[in-house]
Design an enzyme around this catalytic site. Sequence first.
Site: not given
Length: 301
Positions: A60, A62, A64-65, A140, A210, A268
């Site tokens: 996804h 975000h 941090d990914h 999410h 996530d 995570h």
Amino acid sequence: MKLHILGCYAATPRTLTNPSAQVLEIKNRMFLIDCGEGTQVQLRKSEVKFSRVSHIFISHLHGDHFFGLPGLVSTFRLLGRDKELHIYGPKGIQEAITLLLKLGDSWTNYPLIFHELTSKESEVIYEDDKVSVATIPLQHRVYTNGFLFKEKLGERKLNIASAQKHAIDVSLYQNIKNGKDVVLDNGEIVLNETVSFDPPKPKSYAYCSDTAYKPDIIHQIKGADALYHEATFLESEAHLAIKTKHATAKQAASIAKDAGVGKLILGHYSTRYKGIDLFKEEAQTVFENVSLADDGKVFEL
């Protein structure tokens, strides 16, 4: 099948931990799964050859990914890459990456191929003669997919002693491995099962990060050899998991138990906690075979 954990902590940065990224080695393929900040440095530390990475799967959008992806794409260019790089991720990832390349005058000198995902149903997004990869729709705050990596059934194993006993010519050995019966010169038929063994059971790996607790994924990951499932919170902060659409360690263990997976790997983790051992302790109240992901850790599956 080997899993390299490059990063497995939640978004808040710390000097000693890294956000989500991992490399799965499966059937001589090397897949990068998520690409948080600093991924290319972690790849170096793990001694993973950049040239072996040809397929990247982003769960996804975000940061941090996937915020490590522009740097990695640019580094491939600096290293003189010439072979294709395939990137699978949510719609919008092509625009995000190519805009940065454009503004930085850093167009790749190798084919950069995007596969943008929009389906809310599971779909096969990669397949060759040995491996398939399917999406696992998750829940999410933005459109998110996990990924199910599955080996395909390999060729049968030759029973050499039996083959020699039947005086089968070596030129027919590959046919036996392919599952064919053998017809001898005298017309006798030697059944394949008498001169070969079943191939090893194909392995599978499910990556789920996530996501909120989502039991309707259980049917898809049923019997997976290993499941990586996010465990951002402990049950004591379950209210935050609901608010942010994340999961607790206990919820991840419930998914693992109901799906009958071989091993649960937690990751995570929120950086609010002093250590990660509590996640394992909580999960093991529900499901016994629990391992903790940690940066730099390698799992032989």
